[in-house]
Design an enzyme around this catalytic site. Sequence first.
Site, mmCIF file in Angstrom:
data_model
loop_
_atom_site.group_PDB
_atom_site.id
_atom_site.type_symbol
_atom_site.label_atom_id
_atom_site.label_comp_id
_atom_site.label_asym_id
_atom_site.label_seq_id
_atom_site.Cartn_x
_atom_site.Cartn_y
_atom_site.Cartn_z
ATOM 1 N N HIS A 141 0.842 -1.207 0.000
ATOM 2 C CA HIS A 141 0.000 0.000 0.000
ATOM 3 C C HIS A 141 0.879 1.261 0.000
ATOM 4 O O HIS A 141 0.670 2.187 -0.792
ATOM 5 C CB HIS A 141 -0.911 -0.047 1.240
ATOM 6 N N HIS A 145 1.884 4.367 -3.074
ATOM 7 C CA HIS A 145 1.839 5.839 -2.965
ATOM 8 C C HIS A 145 3.035 6.477 -3.669
ATOM 9 O O HIS A 145 2.927 7.562 -4.246
ATOM 10 C CB HIS A 145 1.866 6.278 -1.500
#
Length: 175
Positions: A141, A145
């Site tokens: 995750h 980004h």
Amino acid sequence: MELEILQYPDARLKQKSAPVTEITPEIRALAENMAKAMYESDGIGLAAPQVGRFVRLITVDLSGPSQREALKVYLNPVLEALPDPESGKPEGVESEEGCLSVPDYRSNVKRHSRVLLKALDLDGNPVEREAADLEAICLQHECDHLDGKLFIDRISRLKRGLYDGKVKKRLKAAE
Ligand SMILES: [Zn+2]
């Protein structure tokens, strides 16, 4: 320095981050302030672009804001999917994710269940670490980004459409 966490649909969240080329006092201060912002927002992970700094730096603490005892700072992290030790094949895992930049929303996302992380720590030492389960999911995750990708870029078009509708309504109400 208090950091502001950017929120979707801020276009800056789509920006790709550049590698850290030198561990300067600014980079150390950024890591420290990101950890603070992460704890204060009840998060277990944060990536520099979420606070408007487009460098490949993430902070992770799976022990959470109440314990704060497993803080990791990774520079220039790279992930590789690892095979499951039992089946010998890469396994997918699906779990509910949320994000400090995507307020009031959670959705299931498919990830690799095990990954090999290669990165540098804040002293410039190479780190190599096998991660599974929540740690593996969190690393994927946060690394997303750094490439300008959010977990809502990985959900179905239908779910994404519903979420975008909600965001639009909220923005309109705030006008
Ligand atoms: Zn996130």
